[in-house]
Design an enzyme around this catalytic site. Structure first.
Site, PDB file in Angstrom:
ATOM      1  N   SER A 184       5.213  -6.299  17.761  1.00 26.71           N
ATOM      2  CA  SER A 184       6.363  -5.422  17.988  1.00 26.71           C
ATOM      3  C   SER A 184       6.675  -5.260  19.471  1.00 26.71           C
ATOM      4  O   SER A 184       7.832  -5.106  19.855  1.00 26.71           O
ATOM      5  CB  SER A 184       6.140  -4.063  17.333  1.00 26.71           C
ATOM      6  N   HIS A 241       3.659   6.081   8.365  1.00 24.85           N
ATOM      7  CA  HIS A 241       2.876   5.974   7.134  1.00 24.85           C
ATOM      8  C   HIS A 241       1.410   6.239   7.441  1.00 24.85           C
ATOM      9  O   HIS A 241       0.971   6.095   8.579  1.00 24.85           O
ATOM     10  CB  HIS A 241       3.030   4.582   6.509  1.00 24.85           C
ATOM     11  N   ASP A 242       0.670   6.623   6.424  1.00 32.38           N
ATOM     12  CA  ASP A 242      -0.789   6.788   6.513  1.00 32.38           C
ATOM     13  C   ASP A 242      -1.202   7.914   7.457  1.00 32.38           C
ATOM     14  O   ASP A 242      -2.097   7.754   8.293  1.00 32.38           O
ATOM     15  CB  ASP A 242      -1.463   5.465   6.914  1.00 32.38           C
ATOM     16  N   HIS A 268      -2.956   0.053  12.674  1.00 31.99           N
ATOM     17  CA  HIS A 268      -3.378   1.444  12.662  1.00 31.99           C
ATOM     18  C   HIS A 268      -4.428   1.741  13.727  1.00 31.99           C
ATOM     19  O   HIS A 268      -5.033   2.798  13.739  1.00 31.99           O
ATOM     20  CB  HIS A 268      -3.897   1.839  11.274  1.00 31.99           C
ATOM     21  N   PHE A 319       0.832  -1.211   0.000  1.00 39.74           N
ATOM     22  CA  PHE A 319       0.000   0.000   0.000  1.00 39.74           C
ATOM     23  C   PHE A 319       0.864   1.258   0.000  1.00 39.74           C
ATOM     24  O   PHE A 319       0.452   2.291   0.500  1.00 39.74           O
ATOM     25  CB  PHE A 319      -0.916  -0.009   1.226  1.00 39.74           C
TER      26      PHE A 319
HETATM   27 MG    MG Z   1       0.737   1.804   5.527  1.00 38.01          MG
END
Ligand code: MG
Length: 211
Positions: free
Chosen positions: A119, A164-165, A139, A15
């Site tokens: 993680s 990201h995002d 997310h 993505f």
């Molecule tokens: Mg991403």
């Protein structure tokens, strides 16, 4: 970047927008001179191609963490579900074999170190200073916040924290990464660099030397 890597990037599920990937590559080239890079959210290896190919140039290392069972929105019935990622034996999502195939095809097995777990498990024993932390895992707000809180203390002076995002408008996407990005800024430990599309880039301030 090399053409064979470009072709692999195109062929790899993921993505990441090419402009964002190119920026990641550029950051990683500088960051990997400070220390190893680390990403949370390997998926099938698209971002590892951008970061890992930079680390290979500087003879550095990319640690890439993912449990490889897919995030919340990649499960059956969800928006980003891909039936091609189902393991025929377990009938669960398994992106690890795709990730390994990507690394092998790119010749990055001496550069990218897969860490297969959540993680926070890897974070329990982590001691190594990092030139870059790239957060692109779950997310969900609590998970993204935990990734930031557990991993950002390992970023070396002048090292990079990349998200990201980052969507600042809820009409475009989930706000959780942006909320965590704001929390990082509020810590005053980082300088804000220009974004590339949804890639948010912060840089750890230089450590103050006491003489
Ligand atoms: Mg991403």
């Amino acid at each position: 970047m090399m053409n064979d890597i470009d072709r692999l990037i195109e062929a790899t599920r993921g993505f990441m927008d090419p402009e964002e990937g190119q920026r990641l590559h550029t950051i990683a080239q500088e960051a990997s001179l400070l220390g190893p890079c680390l990403e949370i959210g390997s998926y099938c290896g698209k971002s590892a191609l951008y970061i890992g190919s930079a680390c290979r140039k500087t003879r550095s290392i990319l640690f890439s963490i993912d449990h490889h069972r897919g995030s919340e929105e990649q499960q059956p019935g969800e928006l980003y579900f891909d039936p091609g990622l189902i393991d025929p034996v377990t009938l669960e999502i398994d992106t690890l074999r795709h990730f390994r195939a990507t690394l092998q095809a790119a010749g990055l097995e001496e550069t990218v170190v897969p860490i297969v777990c959540r993680s926070e498990v890897a974070a329990k024993a982590w001691k190594t200073g990092l030139g870059m932390v790239f957060i692109d895992g779950s997310h969900a707000y609590e998970s993204a916040l935990l990734d930031y809180r557990l991993w950002s203390p390992h970023i070396l002076s002048r090292g990079f924290l990349v998200f990201h995002d980052i969507f600042k408008d809820p009409a475009e996407g989930g706000l959780a990464p942006y909320r965590v990005y704001c929390e990082a800024l509020e810590s005053r430990l980082f300088d804000e660099l220009p974004m590339t599309k949804t890639l948010g880039v912060l840089r750890r301030k230089a450590a103050i030397k006491h003489t």
